[in-house]
Design a protein around this motif. Structure first.
Motif, PDB file in Angstrom:
ATOM      1  N   LEU A  90     -21.078  76.299 -36.714  1.00 29.11           N
ATOM      2  CA  LEU A  90     -22.069  77.032 -37.505  1.00 29.11           C
ATOM      3  C   LEU A  90     -22.224  76.417 -38.901  1.00 29.11           C
ATOM      4  N   PHE A  91     -21.145  75.893 -39.454  1.00 27.11           N
ATOM      5  CA  PHE A  91     -21.203  75.197 -40.745  1.00 27.11           C
ATOM      6  C   PHE A  91     -21.798  73.795 -40.611  1.00 27.11           C
ATOM      7  N   TYR A 135     -16.765  78.279 -35.624  1.00 25.67           N
ATOM      8  CA  TYR A 135     -17.218  78.506 -36.989  1.00 25.67           C
ATOM      9  C   TYR A 135     -17.647  77.196 -37.657  1.00 25.67           C
ATOM     10  N   LYS A 150     -14.544  73.608 -44.849  1.00 32.25           N
ATOM     11  CA  LYS A 150     -15.884  73.382 -45.418  1.00 32.25           C
ATOM     12  C   LYS A 150     -15.760  72.858 -46.846  1.00 32.25           C
ATOM     13  N   HIS A 206     -17.584  78.676 -54.127  1.00 34.00           N
ATOM     14  CA  HIS A 206     -16.998  79.515 -53.082  1.00 34.00           C
ATOM     15  C   HIS A 206     -16.348  80.782 -53.668  1.00 34.00           C
ATOM     16  N   ILE A 222     -11.658  82.854 -40.318  1.00 31.69           N
ATOM     17  CA  ILE A 222     -12.815  82.808 -41.226  1.00 31.69           C
ATOM     18  C   ILE A 222     -12.425  82.126 -42.539  1.00 31.69           C
ATOM     19  N   GLU A 249     -13.455  78.174 -43.999  1.00 29.59           N
ATOM     20  CA  GLU A 249     -14.004  77.920 -45.335  1.00 29.59           C
ATOM     21  C   GLU A 249     -13.228  76.812 -46.051  1.00 29.59           C
ATOM     22  N   ASP A 288      -9.896  88.737 -40.784  1.00 29.21           N
ATOM     23  CA  ASP A 288     -10.091  88.396 -39.383  1.00 29.21           C
ATOM     24  C   ASP A 288      -9.855  86.909 -39.187  1.00 29.21           C
ATOM     25  N   GLU A 300     -17.254  69.440 -48.354  1.00 28.75           N
ATOM     26  CA  GLU A 300     -18.200  69.427 -49.482  1.00 28.75           C
ATOM     27  C   GLU A 300     -17.724  68.505 -50.591  1.00 28.75           C
TER      28      GLU A 300
END
Lengths: 499, 499
Positions: free
Chosen positions: A306-307, A303, A188, A82, A181, A185, A178, A192
């Protein structure tokens, strides 16, 4: 008399084990026994050391280190995937740097003795040093990870992975961006890492400090009680609602009506549907903070969709988290109980990662109060480590603690010099090589050493081989032996140990 | 008044810089200035934090970490090449564990505050915790490395790489073995690491505590003065013999004749020839200890000849080393002054590694006094690190602090969702990918980010590319752009960023 006390203690330990008592309890009594034995000392009048590590700490032997490095490597890979940089800070900070950041938990901070000079404390987490680092260097924009030990004078429960010295693995994103976002992450990343480590099923609970505060407001909690009611809510993962309610009403003086209104909210958890429903909630939707929090939560879930990870996420109104510095999204990852995996019962389920947004912390350090918004996640390695360690023990998988490719051995006596010459050539060529530190080791002992430590190859020098310009290479697993020309040996070892 | 003091201090710093004063001196005065400024505080009535790390410590930013990890990686590779396992111990020990191990240096130990419970101290080195670990676990045989921070309340000289918190990288071999084989390996390790790090020319000085003690005996030093005379000898790398001699005679009451006899010995250094000569020395050869030490030194040199590294080794009778626990071979690696390399003058030359044999330390922890012979080496990272850091700064080489392979970007607005989808695919495939945390970042800013951080590839999504099922891959260095089918993107990125 002292010896009788030791015997009594040994008997007590035996009984506890027989009764399958709480493992922490057993561990405590075993430690006491060992201490008593140590104090009794040897019979040669040697100093009576208490031979132990400090309470709540432990050594990592080579096997534990092998597991630890596997876990670190998975976590670091993810952080680097990342795009994170890495930093490090001192193990201690000025005492005043830590003051006023941890609320009630401040009593758990380790202070150093005043030996003249500055007053120092061991770091309690990596977040406050990070904020100090940003303010001190006027950094307004960074994505970094930091893996290091932190210190808490807490009550240790070592079999459950709770220590006084433990690792935190932190990933944080600082900067004005923004909305949601960077927050997405972070989630995410948790997904992971936990998937990669194969710890079994897990869920990441998500909430927002603004939703909590808005909820308290519309339920009629007075402003002055937000904090303390929040810390009651935080207990809901361990105790049932009825107990939490009676703490709120009894100890903390909340009105029963307010408590009941909270009770309705905090039992809710779900996904986008729940967020939509609460956005329509006649009371919550009137509260500015709650509305902001719910709006951002909705964006976050978009979001996360989308992930492709919403299946692992639960918007949970009971999630509160203790630390004072959170200002927005908060989250916590929990391992779910495995059926038919009695190994893990010992460790117990619990939180293995957590984090959130803290937009005000850096400003507390800046002389002009300039804010740097931050969001981050902290992976709790010890609990994960306990699980993997116990799983490995149960599996009886043999774990190598070195990477040695070849043992340089000899079949006859008087070949130490030849072994030294050969091993030096191998080291200089980058081959990982060992030899026994004996002048004339027996071949059997040398082969046994390979079996014990998992070394796959043996390079055997002997009179005949030296004359012929070859080395006998033995493959430990198959016992096959081949003569290799000395100048090809390095290449041969590389080929046979690659992959 | 306070502001005037700050101005005066600023002026003092300016003058020191102008006069090219001692860098440590400048650093000290700058620190004082910063502290004064910090105490003066901002103008908004915010709390007046002293925003600094504790004295003698520092943060490592991403660039420093990149250098640090290069150094660690070279050192760890070497330790693994020699078949070492790895262990870790807590950052603090019971105070009594450290008591009586460091002689006069004990006053430099950091104690923790007594907050109830055990009395604790921060570790002073990794050797004593290692010995405690061996005794506690009854380990009689291990080859391990340990890389961790240690703590000394010393006078810091940070521009020369002397800190209060600093790393040690230790490799030790414990066990009962044939003489000098493990000792020779430790020296081979120092040679490999210093060569690998390309720090310029170096020499490894070698001596033996038994030769020193024997020498003192035959020179007529009373037994009771061995220690203190030894610590005078230890200064010979910094001050000339005449000064050391007058300390011995003046402060320490040694007879001038004895001092002169010592003077003859300690100015000797050489190789096998010197060892042979001393073995014939009419006085030394009569002393049992010295004879043992010289015999072993000869054996050591034979092994080092087989390793091909005697060119880097100097048998040096002035090498003494401070720590109490050494019992046999001792050694210290010193960088030699480079001509025409003014960069390194700032750092100064000095010891970057040291070690020796300590056969009695483990026994001090064993209740029955059972001994475990040990020999080991400690690499001092901070000094090496200071040299590499200054060299890198001078070279203006750009050092990457992340490993990101690709930036996921968009050329048009409203493509945040598409970027999130693509980056998630890349992460899941193990690609190191970043994106800007903006809804609608400008393409120019995205490309600039790659230039700044060294990201080699940009994956650009756009309306047309989405329709065509492709992604535009831009090679930052050449500005070349190629359309890649989406399903081949991962493979393409891997190929272009491999090696």
């Amino acid at each position: 008399a002292q010896e009788a006390a030791v015997r009594a203690q040994a008997e007590a330990v035996r009984r506890l084990k027989q009764d399958k008592a709480d493992p922490d309890e057993i561990a405590k009594e075993v430690a006491k026994l060992l201490e008593m034995k140590a104090q009794l000392g040897g019979d040669e009048g040697k100093p009576k050391f208490v031979l132990k590590t400090p309470k709540g700490t432990r050594d990592y032997g080579p096997k534990q280190m092998a597991i630890r490095e596997r876990v670190f490597s998975a976590i670091i890979s993810c952080f680097k995937r990342h795009g994170a940089e890495v930093i490090d800070t001192p193990v201690f900070e000025l005492k005043e740097t830590l003051t006023g950041k941890y609320g009630e938990d401040s009593k758990l901070i380790y202070d150093l003795k005043d030996q003249g000079g500055e007053l120092l404390s061991l770091r309690y987490d990596l977040t406050v040093p990070f904020a100090r680092y940003l303010a001190m260097n006027k950094i307004t924009n960074i994505k970094r990870y930091h893996i290091a030990k932190v210190y808490r004078r807490d009550n240790p429960a070592m079999t459950r992975g709770r220590y006084r010295e433990f690792y935190q693995c932190d990933f944080d994103i600082a900067g004005q961006f923004d909305p949601m976002i960077p927050d997405a992450e972070c989630l995410k990343i948790v997904q992971e890492i936990l998937s990669d480590l194969q710890l079994g099923d897990f869920v990441i609970k998500v909430n927002d400090r603004r939703i909590l505060d808005g909820m308290f407001a519309v339920c009629g909690v007075p402003d002055s009680k937000f904090r303390t009611i929040c810390s009651s809510v935080d207990k809901l993962d361990k105790v049932p609602w009825e107990e939490v309610r009676s703490e709120m009403v009894g100890e903390k003086g909340l009105s029963p009506e307010a408590a009941d209104r909270i009770g309705e909210y905090v039992q809710l958890h779900g996904g986008l549907d729940l967020i939509e429903r609460l956005l329509q909630d006649p009371k919550l939707s009137q509260n500015k903070l709650a509305k902001e929090g719910l709006g951002d939560m909705k964006l976050l879930f978009e979001y996360l969709t989308l992930f492709g990870i919403t299946g692992k996420i639960s918007f949970d109104l009971s999630l509160a988290r203790g630390l004072d510095y959170y200002t927005g999204v908060i989250f916590e990852a929990v391992l779910l109980q495995q059926e038919n995996e009695h190994v893990e019962e010992l460790v117990g389920v619990g939180s293995v990662a957590g984090g959130g947004r803290y937009d005000g912390l850096v400003g507390m350090f800046d002389p002009k109060g300039r804010k740097v918004p931050c969001v981050g996640v902290s992976i709790g390695i010890e609990r994960i480590f306990s699980i993997l360690e116990q799983r490995l023990e149960a599996s009886e998988e043999k774990i190598r603690t070195t990477e040695t490719q070849v043992l340089v051995a000899s079949a006859q006596k008087k070949l130490l010099e030849e072994r030294l010459k050969l091993i030096s050539e191998l080291w200089d060529a980058g081959i990982k090589a060992e030899m026994l530190y004996k002048k004339n080791p027996k071949l059997l002992n040398q082969l046994q050493y390979c079996e014990d430590t998992g070394i796959p190859l043996v390079a055997i020098v002997g009179e005949q081989e030296l004359k012929d310009g070859v080395v006998k290479l033995r493959i430990v697993a198959t016992r096959e032996e081949v003569n290799i020309r000395r100048e090809s040996l390095v290449e041969e070892i590389r080929t046979r140990t690659s992959q």
